[in-house]
Design a protein around this motif. Structure first.
Motif, PDB file in Angstrom:
ATOM      1  N   ALA A  82       0.839  -1.187   0.000  1.00  0.00           N
ATOM      2  CA  ALA A  82       0.000   0.000   0.000  1.00  0.00           C
ATOM      3  C   ALA A  82       0.883   1.250   0.000  1.00  0.00           C
ATOM      4  N   ALA A  83       1.915   1.207   0.857  1.00  0.00           N
ATOM      5  CA  ALA A  83       2.841   2.334   0.926  1.00  0.00           C
ATOM      6  C   ALA A  83       3.490   2.548  -0.432  1.00  0.00           C
ATOM      7  N   MET A  84       3.826   1.421  -1.087  1.00  0.00           N
ATOM      8  CA  MET A  84       4.474   1.486  -2.380  1.00  0.00           C
ATOM      9  C   MET A  84       3.613   2.231  -3.391  1.00  0.00           C
ATOM     10  N   SER A  85       2.318   1.872  -3.415  1.00  0.00           N
ATOM     11  CA  SER A  85       1.475   2.479  -4.446  1.00  0.00           C
ATOM     12  C   SER A  85       1.338   3.989  -4.224  1.00  0.00           C
ATOM     13  N   ILE A  86       1.457   4.428  -2.987  1.00  0.00           N
ATOM     14  CA  ILE A  86       1.436   5.874  -2.751  1.00  0.00           C
ATOM     15  C   ILE A  86       2.674   6.514  -3.369  1.00  0.00           C
ATOM     16  N   ASP A  87       3.833   5.956  -3.008  1.00  0.00           N
ATOM     17  CA  ASP A  87       5.018   6.674  -3.485  1.00  0.00           C
ATOM     18  C   ASP A  87       5.217   6.552  -4.991  1.00  0.00           C
ATOM     19  N   ILE A  88       4.691   5.471  -5.568  1.00  0.00           N
ATOM     20  CA  ILE A  88       4.865   5.348  -7.007  1.00  0.00           C
ATOM     21  C   ILE A  88       4.194   6.507  -7.737  1.00  0.00           C
ATOM     22  N   LYS A  89       3.035   6.878  -7.252  1.00  0.00           N
ATOM     23  CA  LYS A  89       2.297   7.958  -7.908  1.00  0.00           C
ATOM     24  C   LYS A  89       3.063   9.275  -7.875  1.00  0.00           C
ATOM     25  N   THR A  90       3.745   9.496  -6.748  1.00  0.00           N
ATOM     26  CA  THR A  90       4.420  10.785  -6.601  1.00  0.00           C
ATOM     27  C   THR A  90       5.870  10.731  -7.058  1.00  0.00           C
ATOM     28  N   MET A  91       6.347   9.514  -7.294  1.00  0.00           N
ATOM     29  CA  MET A  91       7.766   9.408  -7.668  1.00  0.00           C
ATOM     30  C   MET A  91       7.952   9.515  -9.164  1.00  0.00           C
ATOM     31  N   ASN A  92       9.095   9.985  -9.519  1.00  0.00           N
ATOM     32  CA  ASN A  92       9.413  10.090 -10.931  1.00  0.00           C
ATOM     33  C   ASN A  92      10.186   8.844 -11.360  1.00  0.00           C
ATOM     34  N   VAL A  93       9.519   7.926 -12.027  1.00  0.00           N
ATOM     35  CA  VAL A  93      10.173   6.687 -12.442  1.00  0.00           C
ATOM     36  C   VAL A  93      10.228   6.654 -13.959  1.00  0.00           C
ATOM     37  N   GLU A  94      11.353   7.125 -14.476  1.00  0.00           N
ATOM     38  CA  GLU A  94      11.492   7.240 -15.930  1.00  0.00           C
ATOM     39  C   GLU A  94      12.269   6.063 -16.492  1.00  0.00           C
ATOM     40  N   PRO A  95      11.754   5.415 -17.521  1.00  0.00           N
ATOM     41  CA  PRO A  95      12.544   4.336 -18.133  1.00  0.00           C
ATOM     42  C   PRO A  95      13.805   4.878 -18.815  1.00  0.00           C
ATOM     43  N   LYS A  96      14.868   4.043 -18.773  1.00  0.00           N
ATOM     44  CA  LYS A  96      16.110   4.437 -19.448  1.00  0.00           C
ATOM     45  C   LYS A  96      16.028   4.147 -20.941  1.00  0.00           C
ATOM     46  N   ARG A  97      15.257   3.141 -21.276  1.00  0.00           N
ATOM     47  CA  ARG A  97      15.125   2.769 -22.691  1.00  0.00           C
ATOM     48  C   ARG A  97      13.758   2.141 -22.891  1.00  0.00           C
ATOM     49  N   GLN A  98      13.307   2.120 -24.120  1.00  0.00           N
ATOM     50  CA  GLN A  98      11.975   1.606 -24.422  1.00  0.00           C
ATOM     51  C   GLN A  98      11.990   0.121 -24.779  1.00  0.00           C
ATOM     52  N   THR A  99      13.094  -0.311 -25.405  1.00  0.00           N
ATOM     53  CA  THR A  99      13.137  -1.712 -25.830  1.00  0.00           C
ATOM     54  C   THR A  99      14.583  -2.183 -25.884  1.00  0.00           C
ATOM     55  N   PHE A 100      14.783  -3.437 -26.239  1.00  0.00           N
ATOM     56  CA  PHE A 100      16.123  -4.002 -26.365  1.00  0.00           C
ATOM     57  C   PHE A 100      16.856  -3.346 -27.536  1.00  0.00           C
ATOM     58  N   ALA A 101      18.179  -3.324 -27.428  1.00  0.00           N
ATOM     59  CA  ALA A 101      18.962  -2.603 -28.442  1.00  0.00           C
ATOM     60  C   ALA A 101      18.813  -3.226 -29.833  1.00  0.00           C
ATOM     61  N   HIS A 102      18.781  -4.546 -29.908  1.00  0.00           N
ATOM     62  CA  HIS A 102      18.668  -5.169 -31.238  1.00  0.00           C
ATOM     63  C   HIS A 102      17.306  -4.879 -31.858  1.00  0.00           C
ATOM     64  N   VAL A 103      16.280  -4.747 -31.020  1.00  0.00           N
ATOM     65  CA  VAL A 103      14.945  -4.427 -31.532  1.00  0.00           C
ATOM     66  C   VAL A 103      14.927  -2.955 -31.989  1.00  0.00           C
ATOM     67  N   ALA A 104      15.534  -2.101 -31.176  1.00  0.00           N
ATOM     68  CA  ALA A 104      15.600  -0.675 -31.534  1.00  0.00           C
ATOM     69  C   ALA A 104      16.314  -0.489 -32.878  1.00  0.00           C
ATOM     70  N   ARG A 105      17.395  -1.250 -33.093  1.00  0.00           N
ATOM     71  CA  ARG A 105      18.116  -1.131 -34.371  1.00  0.00           C
ATOM     72  C   ARG A 105      17.187  -1.484 -35.532  1.00  0.00           C
ATOM     73  N   ARG A 106      16.351  -2.499 -35.320  1.00  0.00           N
ATOM     74  CA  ARG A 106      15.440  -2.895 -36.398  1.00  0.00           C
ATOM     75  C   ARG A 106      14.314  -1.892 -36.598  1.00  0.00           C
ATOM     76  N   LEU A 107      13.873  -1.271 -35.507  1.00  0.00           N
ATOM     77  CA  LEU A 107      12.775  -0.309 -35.618  1.00  0.00           C
ATOM     78  C   LEU A 107      13.278   1.059 -36.062  1.00  0.00           C
ATOM     79  N   GLY A 108      14.601   1.224 -36.052  1.00  0.00           N
ATOM     80  CA  GLY A 108      15.167   2.494 -36.481  1.00  0.00           C
ATOM     81  C   GLY A 108      15.411   3.467 -35.336  1.00  0.00           C
ATOM     82  N   SER A 109      14.776   3.227 -34.192  1.00  0.00           N
ATOM     83  CA  SER A 109      15.045   4.069 -33.029  1.00  0.00           C
ATOM     84  C   SER A 109      14.541   3.350 -31.783  1.00  0.00           C
ATOM     85  N   ASP A 110      14.946   3.866 -30.632  1.00  0.00           N
ATOM     86  CA  ASP A 110      14.509   3.269 -29.370  1.00  0.00           C
ATOM     87  C   ASP A 110      13.088   3.721 -29.079  1.00  0.00           C
ATOM     88  N   THR A 111      12.153   2.901 -29.513  1.00  0.00           N
ATOM     89  CA  THR A 111      10.750   3.270 -29.362  1.00  0.00           C
ATOM     90  C   THR A 111       9.987   2.048 -28.852  1.00  0.00           C
TER      91      THR A 111
END
Ligand SMILES: [Fe+2]
Ligand SMILES: [Fe+2]
Lengths: 507, 363
Positions: free
Chosen positions: B30-59
């Motif tokens: 319960a405590a976790m779900s509170i802080d998750i809402k207020t915390m800034n949790v930004e992903p470093k990347r969207q997908t695996f590097a080999h997939v990103a190479r195929r898609l043309g960008s990290d998307t």
């Protein structure tokens, strides 16, 4: 009106009609040309119809059952991602265990898919062929569900992103890769013995229980769910493994020595590969499940002992060197972690010296060996770290020609002496970590002399260049991000920031 | 681990369960779900590097893309297979078709294991309902007696044809190159076993509950003149070494003639003999074939587009197998449709030829 249907079949008859009746004896092409691979190993099968289908699963039941499991699994994965489940793990050091899993194990699941397709096409008996086809599907499932489970971790942590590229190149990943290549390049009955029996039946609990209960203990809900979901697949695979062994042994007495040789070989191969799991269990889980030694006692010594007693009626005995492997269970995790600590600069995950409580836990779990041989070394390295002299081994290690692990293992009975064996084949000398690995080479020198040994390849200039930085680039490993100690890594900085933010919110 | 009565060790579920219970106590969650809402949790990347190479960008990538791209090992294999040392375990040389990138063979259905099994489970639910519907009303009893015999001659033996197709799909899943192709082909392997089992079920239903008609149908497959051409074609395909030729022969040519002939034209003929129930029981095959053809067409089209060499080779194979199958199915068409058989078979072939030229094959 015709009268209502009268005849009722039991399940076994029905399954036999639905499946067994499908194949036929070819006449426009010779059966030996249609099935070219299932005789050369010398395994004699006199009557394929004697095969007992261990599970009578029709395809529609398979779809229904598996589809249901997939629905549930993906629901959990979706909510894990939505709720940032990675914040619920015990500690970010834990993530390194799944890095090892994705880079080392997941690509093998794909290989298993391929080779069970090979068996699903090429084994003459229709019963085992259908079982192999379903296992091929299952193994593809494992590869894909693992990727989808870990995909979320990849978004937040380093070391996952290049897993297929790394699997084909990185020095320690050639250990699991060559293990599976060995099985796939063998004949179909050896593959069954290697993977379905030795690995999935005898040793599987030593892979799955550590990873899945490790995930459970460390708050990794996604991996636990995947593991649970894979369990019923594994139960089917294990049943196939034992059925294959019994079938071969029942079909012809000449099969026994061949099967025994394979069991000996694959037990030893499996034992060495599982050394990576041992290290994961004893060193990489912030919350520990049990020690490797305990796991080995439960899952090999006890369960395996009962199994081989059961199989002794076919004349099969406990694998050669099982006693030595059991003795090594006191050492293998410590020796492996020491290797990775020394070569952290070339590892795709982070390393660390266990904390005091962790060292104490190891002392308690390994009363015969840890304080005597390993704790002093870790404490010395810790002191060096404190003085700013963190120890790196900059000399490339010699690898065992068979298991491909650096030759850091000690002699049975003498943990102060590095084990060392060698053989000469076609005027070349080959080196081994143990008698078990040497025996395997000596039995098939032509095969094992071909091995793509990462260290030799680096020396030959085939891995991007002569400097560590060249090799890392070739591995697609980012210096200071994917490799080196956990302390100071971007993973750690991010985790600490999350923890700090959490404290602030909690006020 | 426990030993069951049969001596089969099983996972200790309790151990894992106890582990689950111990993780994240509720309050903490319960405590976790509170802080998750207020915390800034930004992903470093969207997908695996080999997939990103195929898609043309990290998307953001789809589950299909992450589950398939670059999954197959491509280099540094350790040992030549002792069962066939001329190739590595995974080897582009196992077919004469050449591709720069084996992942252009994307599945238009975007099947990964999860979407595949759920799709098939849903389809088969309908099949189960159809069987139940038929059984309740005993609809198969409405079929004319002589047409029932015809069904045993033309339809039930197809379970062996399906088994051949199952082996061919499995062969491509084994020897093919790249996870895009091999994953789709193991799905087809399962499909063809499933279809063979639906046909078996029809045979059992027609036998009023036993396997008598299945045995009879197998005898047709093994001995009846009308089947020998098809059986020979299947057996010949089982010894073909080039897996791309197997793919083309089985899934474009053989299926491309057998499916419309049987599930369309023969079925239509059956309507005249009270076989409406049969069409319902064969619905799975009709739907499946329409779906599977999308995959077949995408694969053949991409291979043809790659180079003139590929086009020439695939066209050769197409011509060879088309003629074999045209001839093999002639007695079938005559048996079921009588004098009208020839015209129908011509129509089927013309339609397949038209489809093939649309894919870029030269006829
Ligand atoms: Fe698996
Ligand atoms: Fe070794």
């Amino acid at each position: 009106m015709t009268p209502p249907r009268k005849k009722k079949m039991n399940l076994k008859q029905r399954y036999a009609l639905m499946t067994r009746g499908l194949d036929w004896e070819t006449s426009y092409q010779k059966m030996d040309d249609v099935f070219p691979y299932d005789t050369f190993e010398g395994i004699k099968i006199t009557d394929w119809s004697k095969w007992e289908d261990p599970f009578r699963l029709t395809m529609d039941a398979y779809w229904k059952y598996q589809g249901e499991k997939e629905r549930k699994l993906y629901a959990v994965l979706d909510s894990f991602a939505q709720n940032n489940g990675q914040l619920g793990i015990s500690d970010a050091r834990y993530v390194n265990a799944i890095k090892l899993f994705l880079t080392g194990v997941t690509p093998l699941e794909y290989q298993a898919h391929r080779h069970f397709s090979h068996l699903g096409r090429h084994i003459r008996g229709v019963g085992p062929r259908v079982a192999a086809q379903m296992q091929s599907l299952d193994e593809l499932r494992h590869a894909q569900t693992q990727i989808h489970t870990i995909s979320h971790y990849n978004k937040f942590f380093d070391g996952f992103s290049e897993f297929p590229h790394m699997h084909d190149r990185v020095w320690y990943l050639s250990v699991p890769k060559s293990f599976f290549d060995d099985a796939c390049s063998a004949g179909p009955f050896e593959f069954f013995t290697a993977i379905s029996f030795a690995f999935e039946y005898v040793l599987t609990n030593l892979l799955f229980v550590p990873f899945m209960s490790g995930a459970a203990y460390n708050g990794d809900l996604a991996t636990v769910t995947f593991g649970f979901s894979a369990q019923s697949d594994e139960a089917r695979h294990m049943t196939l493994g034992i059925e294959v062994i019994k079938f071969m042994l029942e079909q012809h007495p000449d099969n026994l020595p061949i099967v025994q040789k394979w069991v000996d070989k694959w037990f030893w191969r499996g034992h060495k590969v599982l050394g990576l799991v041992a290290m994961m269990m004893d060193y990489m889980l912030p919350k520990r499940v049990m020690s490797w030694k305990e796991a080995w006692e439960i899952y090999f010594t006890e369960a395996g002992g009962a199994l081989f007693e059961d199989l002794s009626r076919y004349g099969l005995r406990v694998p050669k060197y099982a006693d030595i492997a059991t003795e090594e269970a006191e050492h293998i995790s410590h020796q492996n972690w020491a290797i990775f600590y020394q070569y952290t600069q070339a590892a795709g995950f982070h390393t660390w010296i266990p904390g005091d409580d962790e060292l104490d836990w190891l002392s308690e779990k390994y009363p015969n060996t840890f304080d005597k041989y390993y704790r002093p070394r870790f404490e010395m390295w810790r002191e060096m770290e404190a003085k700013g002299e963190r120890f790196y081994n900059n000399a490339l290690p010699q690898l065992c020609q068979t298991c491909q692990i650096p030759m850091g293992y000690t002699e049975p009975g003498d943990p102060t002496k590095i084990g060392f064996r060698s053989s000469i084949y076609k005027d070349e000398r080959y080196h081994f970590c143990s008698q078990g690995c040497k025996d395997i080479f000596d039995d098939e020198p032509e095969k094992f002399s071909q091995a793509w040994l990462p260290v030799h390849q680096i020396f030959q200039g085939n891995c991007g260049g002569a400097d560590l930085s060249d090799v890392l680039k070739w591995y697609h490993m980012d210096q200071g991000i994917d490799n080196m100690d956990y302390t100071g890594s971007p993973d750690q900085k991010q985790w600490d920031a999350w923890q700090a933010a959490r404290k602030k919110v909690a006020g | 681990m426990k030993l069951t009565a049969t001596g089969v060790p099983v996972f200790t579920v309790e151990r894992l369960t106890s582990g689950i219970k111990r993780q994240i106590p509720l309050e903490e969650k319960a405590a976790m779900s509170i802080d998750i809402k207020t915390m800034n949790v930004e992903p470093k990347r969207q997908t695996f590097a080999h997939v990103a190479r195929r898609l043309g960008s990290d998307t953001t990538a789809s589950r299909y893309e992450e589950g398939v791209y670059d999954l197959q090992a491509t280099t540094h294999f350790h040992y030549r297979p002792i069962w066939g040392p001329e190739y590595w375990t995974f080897d582009e040389g196992r077919t004469a078709i050449k591709m720069k990138d084996w992942y252009v063979f994307k599945d238009p259905r975007q099947f990964y294991y999860g979407t595949y099994t759920v799709t098939r489970a849903n389809m088969h639910q309908t099949t189960d309902r159809n069987f139940a519907f038929e059984e309740k009303r005993n609809m198969l009893a409405n079929i004319d007696e002589e047409w029932r015999e015809m069904i045993v001659k033309y339809l039930i033996p197809l379970r062996h044809y399906e088994w051949g197709a199952n082996m061919n799909a499995c062969a491509v899943s084994d020897a093919g190159y790249g996870a895009a192709l091999t994953s789709a082909m193991i799905f087809t392997t399962g499909d063809r076993l499933g279809i063979a089992q639906i046909l078996s079920r029809i045979g059992i239903a027609l036998s009023e509950g036993d396997g008598e008609l299945l045995d009879q149908a197998k005898q047709e497959w093994m001995e009846a003149d009308a089947w020998q051409g098809v059986r020979k074609a299947i057996e010949d395909s089982l010894v073909v070494k080039d897996w791309f030729e197997i793919l083309l022969a089985q899934f474009l040519v053989m299926d491309g003639m057998v499916y419309p002939l049987v599930y369309n034209h023969f079925d239509t003929e059956g309507q005249k003999h009270g076989a409406a129930a049969l069409s319902i029981l064969c619905e799975f095959m009709v739907d499946w074939s329409a779906e599977h053809n999308r995959w077949v067409d995408a694969v053949v089209k991409a291979a043809v587009k790659e180079s003139d060499e590929n086009r020439a080779l695939l066209s050769d194979w197409y011509g060879k197998w088309r003629n074999i199958m045209r001839e093999a199915l002639q007695p079938q068409a005559a048996m079921v449709l009588g004098d009208g058989g020839e015209a129908v078979l011509n129509e089927v072939c013309e339609q397949l030829d038209a489809r093939a030229s649309k894919l870029g094959l030269t006829l």
